[in-house]
Design a protein around this motif. Sequence first.
Motif, PDB file in Angstrom:
ATOM      1  N   ARG A  81       1.321 -17.393  -9.485  1.00 34.35           N
ATOM      2  CA  ARG A  81       1.135 -18.237  -8.310  1.00 34.35           C
ATOM      3  C   ARG A  81       2.427 -18.940  -7.907  1.00 34.35           C
ATOM      4  O   ARG A  81       2.610 -19.290  -6.742  1.00 34.35           O
ATOM      5  N   ARG A  82       3.332 -19.116  -8.864  1.00 32.66           N
ATOM      6  CA  ARG A  82       4.593 -19.780  -8.522  1.00 32.66           C
ATOM      7  C   ARG A  82       5.338 -19.013  -7.444  1.00 32.66           C
ATOM      8  O   ARG A  82       5.976 -19.618  -6.575  1.00 32.66           O
ATOM      9  N   ALA A  83       5.276 -17.671  -7.482  1.00 32.86           N
ATOM     10  CA  ALA A  83       5.965 -16.871  -6.463  1.00 32.86           C
ATOM     11  C   ALA A  83       5.401 -17.171  -5.076  1.00 32.86           C
ATOM     12  O   ALA A  83       6.152 -17.310  -4.102  1.00 32.86           O
ATOM     13  N   GLY A  84       4.082 -17.289  -4.980  1.00 31.10           N
ATOM     14  CA  GLY A  84       3.470 -17.615  -3.696  1.00 31.10           C
ATOM     15  C   GLY A  84       3.884 -18.980  -3.193  1.00 31.10           C
ATOM     16  O   GLY A  84       4.182 -19.167  -2.005  1.00 31.10           O
ATOM     17  N   VAL A 125       0.826  -1.203   0.000  1.00 23.40           N
ATOM     18  CA  VAL A 125       0.000   0.000   0.000  1.00 23.40           C
ATOM     19  C   VAL A 125       0.868   1.264   0.000  1.00 23.40           C
ATOM     20  O   VAL A 125       0.574   2.240  -0.703  1.00 23.40           O
ATOM     21  N   ALA A 126       1.960   1.254   0.779  1.00 24.51           N
ATOM     22  CA  ALA A 126       2.818   2.441   0.851  1.00 24.51           C
ATOM     23  C   ALA A 126       3.479   2.733  -0.495  1.00 24.51           C
ATOM     24  O   ALA A 126       3.495   3.889  -0.956  1.00 24.51           O
ATOM     25  N   THR A 127       4.025   1.717  -1.141  1.00 26.59           N
ATOM     26  CA  THR A 127       4.710   1.948  -2.416  1.00 26.59           C
ATOM     27  C   THR A 127       3.718   2.315  -3.517  1.00 26.59           C
ATOM     28  O   THR A 127       4.001   3.169  -4.359  1.00 26.59           O
ATOM     29  N   ARG A 128       2.550   1.702  -3.481  1.00 23.23           N
ATOM     30  CA  ARG A 128       1.522   2.058  -4.463  1.00 23.23           C
ATOM     31  C   ARG A 128       1.025   3.482  -4.232  1.00 23.23           C
ATOM     32  O   ARG A 128       0.854   4.254  -5.181  1.00 23.23           O
ATOM     33  N   GLY A 129       0.811   3.826  -2.962  1.00 23.83           N
ATOM     34  CA  GLY A 129       0.342   5.171  -2.650  1.00 23.83           C
ATOM     35  C   GLY A 129       1.374   6.238  -2.985  1.00 23.83           C
ATOM     36  O   GLY A 129       1.024   7.326  -3.466  1.00 23.83           O
ATOM     37  N   ALA A 184       7.562  -5.435  -4.028  1.00 23.29           N
ATOM     38  CA  ALA A 184       7.638  -6.312  -5.197  1.00 23.29           C
ATOM     39  C   ALA A 184       6.245  -6.628  -5.730  1.00 23.29           C
ATOM     40  O   ALA A 184       6.040  -6.745  -6.951  1.00 23.29           O
ATOM     41  N   TRP A 185       5.283  -6.773  -4.831  1.00 23.70           N
ATOM     42  CA  TRP A 185       3.884  -6.957  -5.234  1.00 23.70           C
ATOM     43  C   TRP A 185       3.425  -5.756  -6.074  1.00 23.70           C
ATOM     44  O   TRP A 185       2.811  -5.927  -7.136  1.00 23.70           O
ATOM     45  N   THR A 186       3.739  -4.542  -5.614  1.00 24.59           N
ATOM     46  CA  THR A 186       3.366  -3.341  -6.358  1.00 24.59           C
ATOM     47  C   THR A 186       4.008  -3.326  -7.743  1.00 24.59           C
ATOM     48  O   THR A 186       3.382  -2.892  -8.727  1.00 24.59           O
ATOM     49  N   ARG A 187       5.247  -3.801  -7.823  1.00 29.03           N
ATOM     50  CA  ARG A 187       5.942  -3.812  -9.115  1.00 29.03           C
ATOM     51  C   ARG A 187       5.425  -4.906 -10.044  1.00 29.03           C
ATOM     52  O   ARG A 187       5.871  -5.003 -11.196  1.00 29.03           O
ATOM     53  N   GLY A 188       4.523  -5.740  -9.561  1.00 30.77           N
ATOM     54  CA  GLY A 188       3.961  -6.796 -10.389  1.00 30.77           C
ATOM     55  C   GLY A 188       4.798  -8.042 -10.457  1.00 30.77           C
ATOM     56  O   GLY A 188       4.561  -8.914 -11.311  1.00 30.77           O
ATOM     57  N   ALA A 228      -0.558 -15.816   1.877  1.00 31.62           N
ATOM     58  CA  ALA A 228      -1.413 -14.649   1.633  1.00 31.62           C
ATOM     59  C   ALA A 228      -1.523 -14.353   0.140  1.00 31.62           C
ATOM     60  O   ALA A 228      -2.612 -14.055  -0.379  1.00 31.62           O
ATOM     61  N   LEU A 229      -0.410 -14.429  -0.562  1.00 30.15           N
ATOM     62  CA  LEU A 229      -0.426 -14.165  -2.000  1.00 30.15           C
ATOM     63  C   LEU A 229      -1.246 -15.216  -2.750  1.00 30.15           C
ATOM     64  O   LEU A 229      -1.961 -14.897  -3.705  1.00 30.15           O
ATOM     65  N   LEU A 230      -1.161 -16.464  -2.303  1.00 27.16           N
ATOM     66  CA  LEU A 230      -1.922 -17.526  -2.954  1.00 27.16           C
ATOM     67  C   LEU A 230      -3.424 -17.386  -2.718  1.00 27.16           C
ATOM     68  O   LEU A 230      -4.234 -17.860  -3.529  1.00 27.16           O
ATOM     69  N   LEU A 231      -3.799 -16.747  -1.615  1.00 24.84           N
ATOM     70  CA  LEU A 231      -5.217 -16.608  -1.265  1.00 24.84           C
ATOM     71  C   LEU A 231      -5.869 -15.373  -1.872  1.00 24.84           C
ATOM     72  O   LEU A 231      -7.078 -15.172  -1.698  1.00 24.84           O
ATOM     73  N   ARG A 232      -5.101 -14.552  -2.588  1.00 23.86           N
ATOM     74  CA  ARG A 232      -5.656 -13.285  -3.079  1.00 23.86           C
ATOM     75  C   ARG A 232      -6.914 -13.467  -3.926  1.00 23.86           C
ATOM     76  O   ARG A 232      -7.917 -12.776  -3.713  1.00 23.86           O
ATOM     77  N   GLU A 233      -6.887 -14.371  -4.882  1.00 23.90           N
ATOM     78  CA  GLU A 233      -8.042 -14.526  -5.771  1.00 23.90           C
ATOM     79  C   GLU A 233      -9.264 -15.030  -5.001  1.00 23.90           C
ATOM     80  O   GLU A 233     -10.385 -14.577  -5.243  1.00 23.90           O
TER      81      GLU A 233
END
Length: 402
Positions: free
Chosen positions: A228-231, A92-96, A219-223, A284-289
């Motif tokens: 899913r492999r990253a998660g 959120v901070a980097t995106r903001g 890194a999430w903000t940077r895409g 957490a990343l795997l559960l996003r969808e």
Amino acid sequence: MTDIGVRAIPRALRREADRIDEATPADRDRAVDALRAAAVLGVVLGHWLVTALVADGRALRTASPLQHMPWLAPISWLFQTLAVFFLVGGHVATRGYASARARGVPYHRWLTGRLTRLFKPVPAVLGLWTVAASALLLSGAEYGTVRTLVKLALSPLWFLVVFAALTAATPLLTRLHPLWPLAVVLHVDLLRFGLGGPSWLGWVNVAAGWLVPFTLGAAWTRGELEHRRAGWVLLVGGAVATAALVAWAGYPASMVGVPGEGTSNLDPPTLAVVCFGLAQCGLALLLRERLRRAMRRPVAWAAVALVNLSVMTVFLWHQTALMATTATGLLAGRLPGLHTRPDGLGWVEARLLWLPVFALALAVCWAAFRSFERGGGRDRGSRVVRTHRPSGRGAAAKARHV
């Protein structure tokens, strides 16, 4: 209350949930808010389950069921969720900050806005506990008891200080790879535990350890974490590394501090808790969808939005709710699960029954002090959903991301 009145309550709640759902922009990533709410509520429940205030004569002292029943360590794996909060915070901070730069907002204005929202509830906590501690000491309460209570009440503030420092450093962290702070944690622990270095070196990990999930958020903000492999890499790699460190490197199994234990994984953070945090972030990343789909349900989204409206109030006052319940209960004597020694399953069963009472006490604190987080006065709209008066085409809505 009549049956008609009882039936009207769920309908009213559903209408309000529908209103909140409609007022949320379609492009808002609700999974971010769901993860933030889950992380904070995990910490709250974890503290309520593993923190005991034992009555010892006229004094109260802290104890933990993990001290007497170490096989309960998996509880700390479920509820020590700070890494997820730092993951979301970094994202959120980097995106903001990127959004603020694109709009021409200077760094100092962006930072002031973020820190103001973060620290608004703090004066109320400090003020109340200054008065409470003074009153207890003047009434003859033991200094050790007062110190224990104040330390517990104000312990969440360490998190705010670290989180604020990382937020202030956001422009420097937008491109920092998480492996760099992870390498710092590794070398600090090698020096401390492997080569007999000074214990104060561990405090370097207060910054480096929480930098790891924070920079994962960047890194999430940077895409870079969309696949899913990253998660899976984070989840499996973090879990295997944590298990190896606990099994063969002598790290404690508990991911929180345990009174009387020589080494704490959390105070300051160790390599074990940082690797465990990597596994949590991967999950957490795997559960996003799944979370995004779940948050399409108005009632579920309304509950998450409500938590996010007062997330700092909930975090800062949950220990006070625990202690208020404990102190009030003393009027009825030493109650099981509240004032007794946490040394058996009987205590665990009794403590589970106290959780709704703690939640009720926290709700009272929330009702009394939530206005501090929103700045007092009239509610001008939430940080999650902002609604305006209906126009001819219906209610217009905006959201301000945090």
